[in-house]
Enzyme design. Structure first.
Site, mmCIF file in Angstrom:
data_model
loop_
_atom_site.group_PDB
_atom_site.id
_atom_site.type_symbol
_atom_site.label_atom_id
_atom_site.label_comp_id
_atom_site.label_asym_id
_atom_site.label_seq_id
_atom_site.Cartn_x
_atom_site.Cartn_y
_atom_site.Cartn_z
ATOM 1 N N MET A 30 0.840 -1.203 0.000
ATOM 2 C CA MET A 30 0.000 0.000 0.000
ATOM 3 C C MET A 30 0.872 1.249 0.000
ATOM 4 O O MET A 30 0.388 2.357 0.266
ATOM 5 C CB MET A 30 -0.936 -0.001 1.202
ATOM 6 C CG MET A 30 -1.909 -1.176 1.154
ATOM 7 S SD MET A 30 -3.440 -0.856 2.027
ATOM 8 C CE MET A 30 -2.835 -0.623 3.682
ATOM 9 N N TYR A 32 4.024 4.000 0.913
ATOM 10 C CA TYR A 32 4.720 4.610 2.056
ATOM 11 C C TYR A 32 5.741 3.598 2.566
ATOM 12 O O TYR A 32 5.702 3.134 3.712
ATOM 13 C CB TYR A 32 3.755 5.081 3.161
ATOM 14 C CG TYR A 32 4.342 6.279 3.871
ATOM 15 C CD1 TYR A 32 4.338 7.526 3.257
ATOM 16 C CD2 TYR A 32 4.957 6.153 5.105
ATOM 17 C CE1 TYR A 32 4.921 8.623 3.865
ATOM 18 C CE2 TYR A 32 5.549 7.244 5.720
ATOM 19 C CZ TYR A 32 5.520 8.475 5.082
ATOM 20 O OH TYR A 32 6.109 9.555 5.683
ATOM 21 N N GLU A 35 11.875 -0.203 5.077
ATOM 22 C CA GLU A 35 12.866 -1.263 4.869
ATOM 23 C C GLU A 35 12.214 -2.656 4.805
ATOM 24 O O GLU A 35 12.722 -3.545 4.128
ATOM 25 C CB GLU A 35 13.929 -1.181 5.977
ATOM 26 C CG GLU A 35 15.178 -1.983 5.756
ATOM 27 C CD GLU A 35 15.859 -1.736 4.404
ATOM 28 O OE1 GLU A 35 16.308 -2.743 3.811
ATOM 29 O OE2 GLU A 35 15.936 -0.582 3.934
ATOM 30 N N HIS A 37 9.309 -3.427 3.371
ATOM 31 C CA HIS A 37 8.880 -3.602 1.978
ATOM 32 C C HIS A 37 10.093 -3.860 1.076
ATOM 33 O O HIS A 37 10.053 -4.715 0.190
ATOM 34 C CB HIS A 37 8.163 -2.352 1.465
ATOM 35 C CG HIS A 37 6.915 -1.990 2.201
ATOM 36 N ND1 HIS A 37 6.827 -0.879 3.007
ATOM 37 C CD2 HIS A 37 5.698 -2.570 2.253
ATOM 38 C CE1 HIS A 37 5.599 -0.783 3.512
ATOM 39 N NE2 HIS A 37 4.893 -1.807 3.073
ATOM 40 N N GLN A 61 -10.342 -2.736 1.690
ATOM 41 C CA GLN A 61 -9.922 -3.413 2.920
ATOM 42 C C GLN A 61 -9.997 -2.517 4.160
ATOM 43 O O GLN A 61 -9.588 -2.940 5.237
ATOM 44 C CB GLN A 61 -8.531 -4.034 2.753
ATOM 45 C CG GLN A 61 -7.384 -3.040 2.631
ATOM 46 C CD GLN A 61 -6.093 -3.736 2.219
ATOM 47 O OE1 GLN A 61 -5.970 -4.223 1.107
ATOM 48 N NE2 GLN A 61 -5.125 -3.778 3.130
ATOM 49 N N LYS A 149 5.013 -10.318 8.839
ATOM 50 C CA LYS A 149 4.412 -9.297 9.707
ATOM 51 C C LYS A 149 2.889 -9.430 9.733
ATOM 52 O O LYS A 149 2.248 -9.244 10.761
ATOM 53 C CB LYS A 149 4.829 -7.914 9.198
ATOM 54 C CG LYS A 149 3.989 -6.743 9.629
ATOM 55 C CD LYS A 149 4.443 -6.244 10.953
ATOM 56 C CE LYS A 149 3.703 -5.059 11.519
ATOM 57 N NZ LYS A 149 2.604 -4.496 10.833
ATOM 58 N N VAL A 176 10.887 -7.355 9.333
ATOM 59 C CA VAL A 176 12.011 -6.443 9.597
ATOM 60 C C VAL A 176 11.625 -5.548 10.773
ATOM 61 O O VAL A 176 10.513 -5.011 10.811
ATOM 62 C CB VAL A 176 12.344 -5.603 8.347
ATOM 63 C CG1 VAL A 176 13.456 -4.606 8.644
ATOM 64 C CG2 VAL A 176 12.727 -6.513 7.188
ATOM 65 N N ARG A 187 2.380 2.725 9.475
ATOM 66 C CA ARG A 187 1.590 3.477 10.465
ATOM 67 C C ARG A 187 2.432 3.937 11.655
ATOM 68 O O ARG A 187 1.937 4.711 12.474
ATOM 69 C CB ARG A 187 0.421 2.628 10.958
ATOM 70 C CG ARG A 187 -0.672 2.422 9.895
ATOM 71 C CD ARG A 187 -1.880 1.725 10.492
ATOM 72 N NE ARG A 187 -3.034 1.710 9.601
ATOM 73 C CZ ARG A 187 -3.421 0.656 8.883
ATOM 74 N NH1 ARG A 187 -2.734 -0.472 8.941
ATOM 75 N NH2 ARG A 187 -4.482 0.729 8.101
HETATM 76 P P1 AMP Z 1 1.468 -2.989 3.473
HETATM 77 O O1 AMP Z 1 2.012 -1.927 2.583
HETATM 78 O O2 AMP Z 1 1.503 -2.632 4.926
HETATM 79 O O3 AMP Z 1 0.148 -3.522 3.011
HETATM 80 O O4 AMP Z 1 2.491 -4.203 3.374
HETATM 81 C C1 AMP Z 1 2.853 -4.732 2.121
HETATM 82 C C2 AMP Z 1 3.649 -5.993 2.350
HETATM 83 O O5 AMP Z 1 4.800 -5.690 3.146
HETATM 84 C C3 AMP Z 1 2.867 -7.080 3.117
HETATM 85 O O6 AMP Z 1 3.172 -8.347 2.561
HETATM 86 C C4 AMP Z 1 3.403 -6.938 4.512
HETATM 87 O O7 AMP Z 1 3.312 -8.121 5.273
HETATM 88 C C5 AMP Z 1 4.850 -6.562 4.254
HETATM 89 N N1 AMP Z 1 5.444 -5.898 5.410
HETATM 90 C C6 AMP Z 1 4.929 -4.858 6.127
HETATM 91 N N2 AMP Z 1 5.731 -4.549 7.168
HETATM 92 C C7 AMP Z 1 6.768 -5.418 7.117
HETATM 93 C C8 AMP Z 1 7.924 -5.624 7.925
HETATM 94 N N3 AMP Z 1 8.167 -4.879 9.006
HETATM 95 N N4 AMP Z 1 8.794 -6.608 7.580
HETATM 96 C C9 AMP Z 1 8.553 -7.381 6.479
HETATM 97 N N5 AMP Z 1 7.477 -7.243 5.675
HETATM 98 C C10 AMP Z 1 6.597 -6.278 5.995
#
Ligand code: AMP
Length: 282
Positions: A30, A32, A35, A37, A61, A149, A176, A187
Site C-alpha cells: 500500500m 509509504y 525497509e 517492503h 480493505q 508481519k 524487519v 503506520r
Molecule cells: P502494506 O504496505 O503494509 O500492506 O504491506 C505490504 C507488504 O509488506 C505485506 O506483505 C506486509 O506483510 C509486508 N510488510 C509490512 N511490514 C513489514 C515488515 N516490518 N517486515 C517485512 N514485511 C513487511
C-alpha cells in the site's frame, strides 16, 4: 525502472515478459515504503527476472471508520526507494482503474478470515483477497512475496491461491524490525515519541512467550497473563487480542502441545493500532 498506472498496459507488459521466457515476481504493497517492503523486493529479485511492486491503497480493505483517507502516501518517495532496491516496475493504479463504478465481484476466504484480525476488522480480508486476486490477474506473476508481519494475511492468501488454483508460488519474508524490536510499519509515523518508546513492549511480550514455551510452559492462559501484565505495564495500551494458533490452519490453541506455534497480537496505543506476531519453534 518503469512506472505503469494502466491495468491494460500492465497486463500487456507482463505478457511480453512471459513470452520472452522470463519470470515475474510481484510484491503487493500500500506504499509509504520502509525497509520491510524493500526486503520483500530484494527477496523477490532473488527468485525472478522481473520484480513488479504494486502500490495501491485499497479502499475495499478499510471499513468506513478506519484510516483510508489518512493512510500515508508519497508516491515519489516510494518510486525512488523501489529504484534503489532493484525493482523493475512500479504498478500504481488509481482507485477508478481498479474498481469500476459498478464493481460487484469479491473473493472471500471463509473461516480463517473471520478470526483474529477478522474479529476486529470484519470485511478486511475480503478486501485484501479481492485486490490481491485482481493484482495477480493484472501482473501475471510466477511468484508473489508477502511479509510474515501480516501472518494471517499470508495464511488467507495461501488458502485462496490453493482453493482457486492460482499458479503462483507464495513466498513469506521475515519481519524487519527496529533495533528495539518494533516491527516496521507505515503506520509507525503516527506514534508520538513516548508511544514509540512504549511500543517496543509488544515484541518483548512475544519474546517472553517464546521464553516461556522454551522453558516448557504449556498453559496458554498462564503465558497470556504474563504477556498482558508486561504490555499493560505501559498504561496507554489497549489490547485487542493475544492469540496462540496453529501456524497454518490458524486453529486456536488452549495448550502448547508442540511447535510451531503462531503467537499474534493486536494492541492500540493512542490513535495507532499495531499488530505483531512470532512463530515459535523449538
Ligand atoms: P502494506 O504496505 O503494509 O500492506 O504491506 C505490504 C507488504 O509488506 C505485506 O506483505 C506486509 O506483510 C509486508 N510488510 C509490512 N511490514 C513489514 C515488515 N516490518 N517486515 C517485512 N514485511 C513487511
Amino acid at each position: 525502472m518503469q512506472i505503469i498506472t494502466s491495468v491494460s498496459e500492465m497486463q500487456h507488459y507482463s505478457d511480453k515478459i512471459r513470452i520472452n521466457g522470463n519470470k515475474i515476481a510481484v510484491v503487493p504493497t500500500m506504499g509509504y515504503l520502509h525497509e520491510g517492503h524493500l526486503s520483500l523486493i530484494r527477496l523477490a529479485k532473488q527468485h525472478c527476472d522481473v520484480v513488479i511492486t504494486t502500490i495501491f491503497v485499497n479502499p475495499a480493505q478499510f471499513s468506513p471508520e478506519e484510516d483510508f483517507e489518512k493512510y500515508p502516501r508519497d508516491l515519489n518517495r516510494d518510486i525512488s526507494m523501489c529504484t534503489s532496491a532493484g525493482c523493475d516496475v512500479v504498478f500504481a493504479p488509481d482507485v477508478a482503474a481498479m474498481y469500476n463504478h459498478n464493481f460487484l465481484t469479491f473473493v472471500s476466504v471463509d473461516n480463517i478470515s473471520n478470526k483474529l484480525e477478522g474479529t476486529f476488522r470484519p470485511s478486511h480480508f475480503k478486501g485484501v483477497t479481492t485486490v490481491v486476486a485482481k493484482l495477480f490477474n493484472i501482473t501475471k506473476p510466477h511468484v508473489a512475496v508477502f511479509g510474515q508481519k501480516d501472518a494471517q494475511q499470508t495464511a488467507v492468501i495461501k488458502k485462496m491461491v490453493k482453493d482457486l488454483n492460482f499458479d503462483i508460488q507464495i513466498i513469506v519474508a521475515p519481519t524487519v524490525r527496529e533495533p528495539d524490536g518494533l516491527a516496521l510499519s507505515s503506520r509507525n509515523i503516527y506514534l508520538t515519541n513516548g508511544e514509540r518508546k512504549d511500543a517496543s513492549v509488544l515484541y518483548k511480550s512475544l519474546k517472553l512467550a517464546e521464553e516461556e514455551i522454551n522453558n516448557g510452559e504449556n498453559s496458554v492462559e498462564i503465558i497470556k497473563t504474563k504477556m498482558i501484565d508486561l504490555i499493560l505495564s505501559k498504561p496507554n495500551f489497549i489490547i485487542d487480542y493475544i492469540s496462540f494458533n496453529d501456524a497454518d490452519t490458524l486453529e486456536e490453541l488452549g495448550t502448547i502441545a508442540g511447535t510451531p506455534v503462531l503467537v499474534s497480537l493486536a494492541a492500540r496505543i493512542g490513535k495507532v493500532r499495531l499488530i505483531d506476531n512470532l512463530v515459535i519453534k523449538k
